[in-house]
Design a protein around this motif. Structure first.
Motif, short mmCIF file in Angstrom:
data_model
loop_
_atom_site.label_atom_id
_atom_site.label_comp_id
_atom_site.label_asym_id
_atom_site.label_seq_id
_atom_site.Cartn_x
_atom_site.Cartn_y
_atom_site.Cartn_z
N SER A 268 0.85 -1.19 0.00
CA SER A 268 0.00 0.00 0.00
C SER A 268 0.88 1.23 0.00
N THR A 269 0.41 2.28 -0.68
CA THR A 269 1.17 3.55 -0.69
C THR A 269 0.66 4.50 0.38
N ASN A 270 -0.43 4.11 1.04
CA ASN A 270 -1.01 4.95 2.09
C ASN A 270 -0.33 4.65 3.41
N SER A 272 -0.22 6.87 6.15
CA SER A 272 -0.60 7.77 7.25
C SER A 272 -1.68 7.15 8.12
N GLY A 273 -1.51 7.30 9.41
CA GLY A 273 -2.52 6.88 10.38
C GLY A 273 -2.82 5.40 10.37
N GLN A 274 -1.82 4.58 10.10
CA GLN A 274 -2.06 3.15 9.99
C GLN A 274 -1.96 2.43 11.34
N GLU A 275 -2.86 1.45 11.52
CA GLU A 275 -2.71 0.54 12.64
C GLU A 275 -1.54 -0.40 12.34
N GLU A 276 -0.92 -0.93 13.38
CA GLU A 276 0.15 -1.90 13.18
C GLU A 276 -0.29 -3.24 13.71
N VAL A 277 0.00 -4.28 12.96
CA VAL A 277 -0.41 -5.63 13.34
C VAL A 277 0.67 -6.61 12.93
N SER A 302 -7.65 -8.24 4.82
CA SER A 302 -7.52 -7.30 5.92
C SER A 302 -7.87 -5.91 5.42
N LYS A 303 -7.93 -4.96 6.32
CA LYS A 303 -8.10 -3.57 5.92
C LYS A 303 -6.87 -3.11 5.14
N SER A 304 -7.05 -2.11 4.29
CA SER A 304 -5.95 -1.66 3.44
C SER A 304 -4.99 -0.73 4.17
N SER A 305 -5.43 -0.13 5.27
CA SER A 305 -4.59 0.85 5.97
C SER A 305 -3.90 0.23 7.17
N LEU A 306 -3.04 -0.76 6.91
CA LEU A 306 -2.35 -1.45 7.99
C LEU A 306 -0.84 -1.36 7.81
N ARG A 307 -0.16 -1.33 8.92
CA ARG A 307 1.30 -1.49 8.95
C ARG A 307 1.52 -2.91 9.42
N ILE A 308 1.95 -3.80 8.53
CA ILE A 308 2.05 -5.23 8.84
C ILE A 308 3.51 -5.57 9.11
N SER A 309 3.76 -6.15 10.27
CA SER A 309 5.14 -6.40 10.68
C SER A 309 5.41 -7.88 10.90
N ALA A 310 6.70 -8.22 10.86
CA ALA A 310 7.17 -9.57 11.19
C ALA A 310 8.35 -9.41 12.13
N GLY A 312 11.63 -9.32 13.92
CA GLY A 312 13.01 -9.49 13.48
C GLY A 312 13.24 -9.23 12.00
N ILE A 313 12.18 -8.88 11.26
CA ILE A 313 12.31 -8.68 9.82
C ILE A 313 12.01 -7.24 9.43
N GLY A 314 10.92 -6.69 9.95
CA GLY A 314 10.54 -5.32 9.61
C GLY A 314 9.05 -5.24 9.34
N ALA A 315 8.62 -4.16 8.71
CA ALA A 315 7.20 -3.93 8.47
C ALA A 315 7.00 -3.28 7.13
N VAL A 316 5.82 -3.53 6.54
CA VAL A 316 5.43 -2.89 5.28
C VAL A 316 4.02 -2.35 5.42
N SER A 317 3.70 -1.34 4.62
CA SER A 317 2.34 -0.83 4.55
C SER A 317 1.61 -1.65 3.50
N GLY A 318 0.48 -2.22 3.87
CA GLY A 318 -0.23 -3.03 2.89
C GLY A 318 -1.41 -3.74 3.50
N ARG A 319 -1.85 -4.78 2.83
CA ARG A 319 -2.93 -5.62 3.34
C ARG A 319 -2.67 -7.06 2.96
N LEU A 320 -3.21 -7.95 3.75
CA LEU A 320 -3.04 -9.38 3.57
C LEU A 320 -4.37 -9.96 3.10
N LEU A 321 -4.31 -10.85 2.10
CA LEU A 321 -5.51 -11.51 1.60
C LEU A 321 -5.33 -13.01 1.67
N LEU A 322 -6.39 -13.70 2.02
CA LEU A 322 -6.38 -15.16 2.10
C LEU A 322 -7.41 -15.70 1.13
#
Length: 394
Positions: A268-270, A272-277, A302-310, A312-322
């Motif tokens: 995601s390129t957005n 700003s104001g993202q939750e982190e999970v 998931s919602k599109s406005s998330l900061r998704i982290s792992a 020991g690896i880091g985090a990206v702005s995006g969303r996860l789909l299953l």
């Protein structure tokens, strides 16, 4: 920002679930199929071959002598299969590969052309052999074993003239690579990058030159084991985070899981104001929210406005789909050969058609499942008019 686990999901798209509710009349009337995308020219560079498919009652033990139940000879190879799928769905594929001027090579070209794949950029060698694969399909376990013989001599970049490469890329909306013929593929990829043409890479397993292709990729579709093998991450989900961090040009990565469906991480390129999970927790939330009773492919995101982290690896702005795969009745499951290629062919179409990820993943799963209902990688590939695809045209 403190990680949040509040409402990380959004509702799934219901359209793919409607198929059982469609009557024959409705399916017939749903022939209001939209026109193929105007920007439907895709170029593929990679493997084409002939598959010799033998179905057996059970896979033989060493030194056994057994008889085949069925035998079929048809085109194969990751790129050949994916482009055939894309052509049947309505795209205009072109292919760069090499065959010999032998009966197998000529039959490959004829079969691709009959399905609408432009073979005018193929290299035809005057000597050597065309690539072919023995495929043993086990009726008992519904698995397949492949024994591949590469084409000889292989394609080298010098055989692809600059004029041919330029013509092959003219008007192309998307370029696909399966990781084979890497020296030639890299030449094609570098020119595609210079022209700012998007690229999709099939990352089936680590291969020579694959890293160079991945560095130029816009989209990646991986086999189940590839993300962890390539990143050394502790889990598939965290490996997807690592891939987006290592490949800054990547818009999304999909890992296919066979009958278990697929997972997609979209950048995601957005920011700003993202939750982190944490990605592992997010994936578990998606699994919990998935309708496990559905027999047809569905998707939840998931919602599109998330900061998704792992960790020991880091985090990206995006969303996860299953994505959930179609449950194919045992009586209908014939052969899984080429299922991944069919999935990719459908993803190529979805990108060109501007499908949302929520629609693309069930669509690709539905196309792959259709292919599993016939022997060989291509026999079961659906055309646009296939009733199973009707809900996706609405």
């Amino acid at each position: 920002m403190k990680p949040s686990f509040l409402n990380p999901l959004q509702s799934l798209r219901p359209a793919p679930v409607l198929l059982p509710l469609l009557s024959r009349a409705q399916m017939s009337s749903s022939s209001r199929i939209p026109s193929p995308p105007d920007n439907g020219v895709v170029l593929g560079c990679g493997a084409v071959s002939v598959d010799f498919l033998a179905t057996v009652a059970a896979f033989p033990k060493p030194d056994d002598k057994i008889r085949s139940v069925n035998l079929k000879v048809e085109g194969g190879g990751n790129t050949g299969n994916a482009l055939t799928c894309a052509a049947r769905l309505g795209l205009k594929p072109r292919v760069i590969s090499k065959v010999a001027d032998d009966p197998q090579g000529r039959s490959m070209l004829e079969e691709l052309e009959a399905d609408g794949v432009d073979t005018s950029f193929m290299v035809v060698g005057k000597e050597g052999n065309s690539p072919f694969t023995y495929v043993i399909v086990d009726n008992q376990t519904k698995t397949r074993t492949c024994i591949h013989t590469p084409g000889n001599p292989p394609l080298v970049p010098e055989e692809l003239t600059h004029a041919n490469l330029s013509s092959a890329l003219d008007g192309a909306n998307l370029v696909y690579f399966d990781g084979r013929l890497w020296e030639t593929a890299l030449v094609v990829a570098q020119e595609a990058s210079r022209r700012k043409i998007s690229m999709l890479i099939d990352a089936e397993r680590p291969r020579e030159g694959l890293n160079d292709l991945l560095n130029l990729a816009t989209y990646v579709v991986c086999s189940e084991k590839f993300p962890q093998t390539w990143t050394n991450a502790p889990s598939t989900a965290s490996a997807l985070i690592s891939m987006l961090l290592r490949l800054p040009n990547l818009k999304f990565v999909i890992v296919t899981l066979g009958e278990k469906g697929c997972i997609m991480l979209e950048r995601s390129t957005n920011a700003s104001g993202q939750e982190e999970v944490v990605v592992e927790s997010l994936l578990e939330s998606l699994k919990t929210s998935m309708d496990a009773s559905s027999l047809l492919p569905i998707c939840i995101s998931s919602k599109s406005s998330l900061r998704i982290s792992a960790n020991g690896i880091g985090a990206v702005s995006g969303r996860l789909l299953l994505g959930k795969a179609e449950v194919i009745p045992p009586s209908e499951l014939v052969d899984t050969t080429g299922a991944g290629d069919a999935f990719i062919g459908a993803v190529l179409y979805a990108i060109c058609a501007g499908m949302s990820p929520e629609k693309m993943l069930p669509f690709a799963s539905q196309v792959a499942a259709a292919g599993c209902r016939a022997l060989g990688a291509r026999s079961g590939l659906p055309k646009r008019t296939n009733p199973r695809l009707a809900p996706f045209w609405m």
